[in-house]
Write a protein that holds these residues in place. Structure first.
Motif, PDB file in Angstrom:
ATOM      1  N   ILE A  24       3.739  -5.437  -1.134  1.00 35.55           N
ATOM      2  CA  ILE A  24       3.077  -4.498  -2.055  1.00 35.55           C
ATOM      3  C   ILE A  24       3.023  -3.128  -1.377  1.00 35.55           C
ATOM      4  CG2 ILE A  24       0.880  -4.019  -3.228  1.00 35.55           C
ATOM      5  CD1 ILE A  24       0.563  -7.161  -3.307  1.00 35.55           C
ATOM      6  N   PRO A  25       3.356  -2.038  -2.090  1.00 36.06           N
ATOM      7  CA  PRO A  25       3.582  -0.748  -1.408  1.00 36.06           C
ATOM      8  C   PRO A  25       2.354  -0.140  -0.749  1.00 36.06           C
ATOM      9  CG  PRO A  25       3.883  -0.529  -3.801  1.00 36.06           C
ATOM     10  CD  PRO A  25       3.764  -1.980  -3.510  1.00 36.06           C
ATOM     11  N   VAL A  26       1.148  -0.386  -1.277  1.00 31.79           N
ATOM     12  CA  VAL A  26      -0.048   0.211  -0.683  1.00 31.79           C
ATOM     13  C   VAL A  26      -1.001  -0.890  -0.213  1.00 31.79           C
ATOM     14  CG1 VAL A  26      -2.128   1.578  -1.107  1.00 31.79           C
ATOM     15  CG2 VAL A  26       0.073   2.315  -2.074  1.00 31.79           C
ATOM     16  N   ARG A  27      -1.454  -0.754   1.045  1.00 28.89           N
ATOM     17  CA  ARG A  27      -2.406  -1.710   1.604  1.00 28.89           C
ATOM     18  C   ARG A  27      -3.724  -0.994   1.847  1.00 28.89           C
ATOM     19  NH1 ARG A  27      -0.254  -4.153   7.051  1.00 28.89           N
ATOM     20  NH2 ARG A  27       1.437  -4.615   5.614  1.00 28.89           N
ATOM     21  N   LEU A  28      -4.810  -1.589   1.353  1.00 30.53           N
ATOM     22  CA  LEU A  28      -6.146  -1.024   1.579  1.00 30.53           C
ATOM     23  C   LEU A  28      -6.921  -2.010   2.445  1.00 30.53           C
ATOM     24  CD1 LEU A  28      -6.989   0.137  -2.061  1.00 30.53           C
ATOM     25  CD2 LEU A  28      -6.021   1.494  -0.201  1.00 30.53           C
ATOM     26  N   ILE A  29      -7.514  -1.497   3.525  1.00 33.68           N
ATOM     27  CA  ILE A  29      -8.229  -2.394   4.441  1.00 33.68           C
ATOM     28  C   ILE A  29      -9.708  -2.023   4.464  1.00 33.68           C
ATOM     29  CG2 ILE A  29      -8.382  -3.226   6.832  1.00 33.68           C
ATOM     30  CD1 ILE A  29      -5.346  -2.068   6.926  1.00 33.68           C
ATOM     31  N   VAL A  30     -10.555  -3.042   4.305  1.00 33.01           N
ATOM     32  CA  VAL A  30     -12.000  -2.835   4.481  1.00 33.01           C
ATOM     33  C   VAL A  30     -12.482  -3.790   5.572  1.00 33.01           C
ATOM     34  CG1 VAL A  30     -12.542  -1.962   2.175  1.00 33.01           C
ATOM     35  CG2 VAL A  30     -12.485  -4.425   2.569  1.00 33.01           C
ATOM     36  N   SER A  31     -13.261  -3.239   6.483  1.00 36.11           N
ATOM     37  CA  SER A  31     -13.769  -4.052   7.593  1.00 36.11           C
ATOM     38  C   SER A  31     -15.094  -3.461   8.051  1.00 36.11           C
ATOM     39  CB  SER A  31     -12.767  -4.042   8.750  1.00 36.11           C
ATOM     40  OG  SER A  31     -12.781  -2.771   9.373  1.00 36.11           O
ATOM     41  N   GLY A  32     -15.711  -4.086   9.080  1.00 34.76           N
ATOM     42  CA  GLY A  32     -16.945  -3.543   9.640  1.00 34.76           C
ATOM     43  C   GLY A  32     -16.743  -2.124  10.150  1.00 34.76           C
ATOM     44  N   LYS A  33     -15.526  -1.816  10.595  1.00 38.88           N
ATOM     45  CA  LYS A  33     -15.247  -0.494  11.164  1.00 38.88           C
ATOM     46  C   LYS A  33     -15.060   0.600  10.121  1.00 38.88           C
ATOM     47  CE  LYS A  33     -12.369  -2.522  14.647  1.00 38.88           C
ATOM     48  NZ  LYS A  33     -10.952  -2.614  14.917  1.00 38.88           N
ATOM     49  N   THR A  34     -14.600   0.215   8.887  1.00 39.08           N
ATOM     50  CA  THR A  34     -14.245   1.259   7.925  1.00 39.08           C
ATOM     51  C   THR A  34     -15.478   1.836   7.212  1.00 39.08           C
ATOM     52  OG1 THR A  34     -13.801  -0.445   6.262  1.00 39.08           O
ATOM     53  CG2 THR A  34     -11.909   0.391   7.493  1.00 39.08           C
ATOM     54  N   GLY A  35     -16.641   1.183   7.354  1.00 36.29           N
ATOM     55  CA  GLY A  35     -17.883   1.707   6.769  1.00 36.29           C
ATOM     56  C   GLY A  35     -17.768   1.899   5.277  1.00 36.29           C
ATOM     57  N   ASP A  36     -18.179   3.074   4.763  1.00 33.60           N
ATOM     58  CA  ASP A  36     -18.061   3.282   3.317  1.00 33.60           C
ATOM     59  C   ASP A  36     -16.728   3.937   2.956  1.00 33.60           C
ATOM     60  OD1 ASP A  36     -18.581   5.708   4.357  1.00 33.60           O
ATOM     61  OD2 ASP A  36     -20.325   6.162   3.085  1.00 33.60           O
ATOM     62  N   LYS A  37     -15.828   4.023   3.937  1.00 30.37           N
ATOM     63  CA  LYS A  37     -14.460   4.484   3.643  1.00 30.37           C
ATOM     64  C   LYS A  37     -13.538   3.259   3.532  1.00 30.37           C
ATOM     65  CE  LYS A  37     -15.003   9.055   4.573  1.00 30.37           C
ATOM     66  NZ  LYS A  37     -14.394  10.240   3.965  1.00 30.37           N
ATOM     67  N   ILE A  38     -12.299   3.533   3.130  1.00 26.88           N
ATOM     68  CA  ILE A  38     -11.297   2.475   2.998  1.00 26.88           C
ATOM     69  C   ILE A  38     -10.047   2.949   3.730  1.00 26.88           C
ATOM     70  CG2 ILE A  38      -9.847   1.209   1.366  1.00 26.88           C
ATOM     71  CD1 ILE A  38     -12.139   1.838  -0.741  1.00 26.88           C
ATOM     72  N   GLU A  39      -9.431   2.038   4.479  1.00 26.56           N
ATOM     73  CA  GLU A  39      -8.208   2.426   5.199  1.00 26.56           C
ATOM     74  C   GLU A  39      -7.006   2.282   4.275  1.00 26.56           C
ATOM     75  OE1 GLU A  39      -7.827   0.574   9.081  1.00 26.56           O
ATOM     76  OE2 GLU A  39      -5.633   0.797   8.956  1.00 26.56           O
TER      77      GLU A  39
END
Lengths: 409, 409
Positions: A371-386
């Motif tokens: 899939i062309p776009v990957r979004l990562i959420v983790s303890g480190k990303t806080g209220d942002k998304i990688e």
């Protein structure tokens, strides 16, 4: 959807018999499954890709005023005998008898069946032109059913048929369809050539093939390095390195490894003559109908997309045909479900990796599925998304609004 | 679209052999065309209706977490032999051999093929449940291929299959699908009953049929006039007029002329036993998979809709399945093209009768085709548009804005 529910799981190993890249990657990533040689199930991911390919084709077919319908797959011998084709392609047609001895052939192609439909409904020049198409199944007992989903014995085809009162009207429409096909293959991001091929018994004109370059296929074409001249190996009479017979300026280049994803045929009056397909013209005279047929193989298109767009880690889908818009990867501490809901509410088609497996397994599956776009959420990303694209090493921390804006939602 | 381009034209006369209402009206109005007994082309109008039926089914299947895919139609003998069904339905299965003597059956149904797919991909209780479906073609050599599109030899089916780790999970899902089917048939505006039928060799439980009442069909059921008790004629052991065995209050009524549009089967472990479909449970033990299958025939649904919704002039489509939202009729002096463009720009799906034929012919074709809303523009309507519903004699002069507002655009 939730990846924990997606059927089936990815596979670490490709099937032993798999040689071609599309076979290996599409099976490992869970897009297709082989029932028997040349026969494939489109699994949920593969079905999504083919639906997107079909929608692109459908939009361009409707734009040239073609009407979608659906024709039967089991054809009576009598109609195929009218053109003599019942015996012609005997080796690769699947034929059968029912319990009463009535004979049939499985849909090898649909020219005869469309002609039969037209002659029941077309009486006058006022009923022409007609342009109809369908997405349906074709059966061909290919001696070599290999190359993954590129060469199947049962496969999907979009076939368009057009009928006209005059040769000029047929050839004008033929050029319109050629242009529609160019748009389709451009929208699919293919590097392709429109290649002249033999008209066979049907026409003294050329037919045309749409050949994707550098696609790991078996076809060979000759093209000019300056102009749009291109012929297939069956009809090209020159040699590599010669001057182009069309523009005289360029040199002829041989291209191996091409895959034919579409072809168009100005069939003329060959079918109408054999099947008695006449209409009454303005002057009251009886005339033969001019006929053309135009094919694209959506399942072959999917395989070709994989052949030309992948790396050592897996498939790389273009956004317009990707099974999902984004792959949301949840790592420990990330608010996966919340982001998943918000993306879905915003109209984004999301595959959410909600599985309890390692980050490494999640990333390698995401690379494989492509899939062309990957979004990562983790303890480190806080209220942002990688945000990370399949084809880039770079990743960025973005707000939800920045994400939807980049996705053009 | 422009009606002058629509393929084919309507017919004044029904085919001589047509007996049932759906056969006569769907052929005359140009929705279907018969290739041979029991085999139909879905023409552009018919294809549109079936696509709308399919979309309703698809939405309710996705709502119970089923995943859409597409399975092959040509099945190898070996897999069908595993359950013994290769020989069971011999009379109505289409079988064939290829040039090398390998034997196949055309997709009569897909239980065996889905089981084969599942056993390649399901290893553990963690891989369950799985719920997959497709819209595809079924082939059954019915001795009586009649009743128009109600009973075909080649027809469309939506078939869903589910696999579970426990009987309880299967039966919970079975109830969810039963409820999804109720929603589908309510959305299709059917007057129907959920009817108990025999479990056959598969289960000691009932299976269930969805029977549309007063639909000109051949099925007979027995229902209670007070509660939801309903059984088909094969299993009902009482008599008409008796007290209901379930609620004791109502009386049993016999209903003839029903059409079965869907059926659901809790198949249990019958297939898993014969095909060796085991999974590893939490405790490490090997267990048989619990299996169910669930079918709806979209082409039969279209025929049934016509049987229950028509008058002497033609078909009466419900808006949710109509081939177009509105039928725009242009009479002399009317600004047809302008209204057509504005409606299309507003997102309305319009059939525009731009033909140069009499008003009488336009109105009788509109009645035959059966689009629920007719809009008329003529020299008399000025800058207003005449609104008339297919089921009403009343007509009103409305502004463009009033029209789009009534259409909920």
């Amino acid at each position: 959807m939730k990846q924990s529910q997606l059927f089936p799981k990815t596979r670490k190993e490709a099937p032993k018999e798999a040689v071609s890249i599309n076979h290996k990657l599409l099976v490992r990533a869970g897009f297709i499954d082989q029932l028997m040689a040349g026969s494939w199930t489109l699994l949920p991911l593969g079905f999504r890709v083919v639906q997107k390919i079909n929608q692109i084709i459908r939009e361009e077919m409707n734009a040239v005023d073609a009407q979608e319908m659906l024709m039967p797959l089991l054809h009576p011998k009598e109609i195929w005998s009218e053109t003599g084709r019942w015996d012609k392609a005997d080796e690769i047609m699947y034929k059968l008898k029912d319990v009463h001895g009535k004979e049939y052939v499985l849909s090898f192609t649909h020219e005869e069946i469309v002609m039969d439909l037209l002659r029941k409904n077309i009486k006058s020049y006022q009923d022409l032109p007609v342009s109809v198409y369908h997405f349906s199944t074709k059966f061909r007992h290919e001696p070599r059913a290999r190359s993954g989903i590129l060469r199947g014995r049962e496969f999907m085809m979009k076939d368009l048929y057009s009928a006209h009162a005059t040769e000029k009207d047929l050839m004008d429409y033929y050029e319109k369809v050629k242009e529609a096909y160019r748009k389709i293959f451009n929208r699919l991001s293919f590097n392709f050539k429109v290649v002249e091929a033999s008209g066979g018994v049907f026409t003294d004109k050329f037919t045309h093939e749409f050949q994707v370059l550098d696609a790991g296929g078996e076809d060979i074409i000759y093209t000019c390095d300056k102009c749009d001249f291109a012929q297939n190996r069956e009809i090209f009479e020159g040699k590599e390195g010669e001057s182009c017979p069309k523009c005289k300026e360029g040199k002829i280049v041989k291209k191996e490894g091409c895959v034919e994803v579409g072809n168009i045929f100005p069939l003329g009056t060959w079918y109408a003559e054999r099947m008695g397909m006449y209409f009454t013209d303005k002057d009251g005279g009886k005339k033969l109908v001019w006929f053309g047929s135009y094919g694209i193989g959506p399942t072959r298109v999917m395989g070709t997309l994989v052949e030309v767009s992948h790396d050592e880690k897996g498939i790389i889908w273009h956004p317009q045909v990707a099974p999902f818009d984004v792959h949301l990867i949840e790592l420990p501490g990330g608010h996966g479900e919340e982001v998943y809901r918000k993306l879905k509410d915003a109209g984004v088609d999301v595959l959410w990796d909600d599985r309890e497996v390692s980050a490494g397994e999640k990333f390698s599956d995401a690379d494989l599925i492509g899939i062309p776009v990957r979004l990562i959420v983790s303890g480190k990303t806080g209220d942002k998304i990688e945000w990370k694209e399949r084809t880039s090493e770079k990743s960025e921390l973005l707000s939800f609004e920045e994400i939807t804006s980049r996705l053009n939602i």
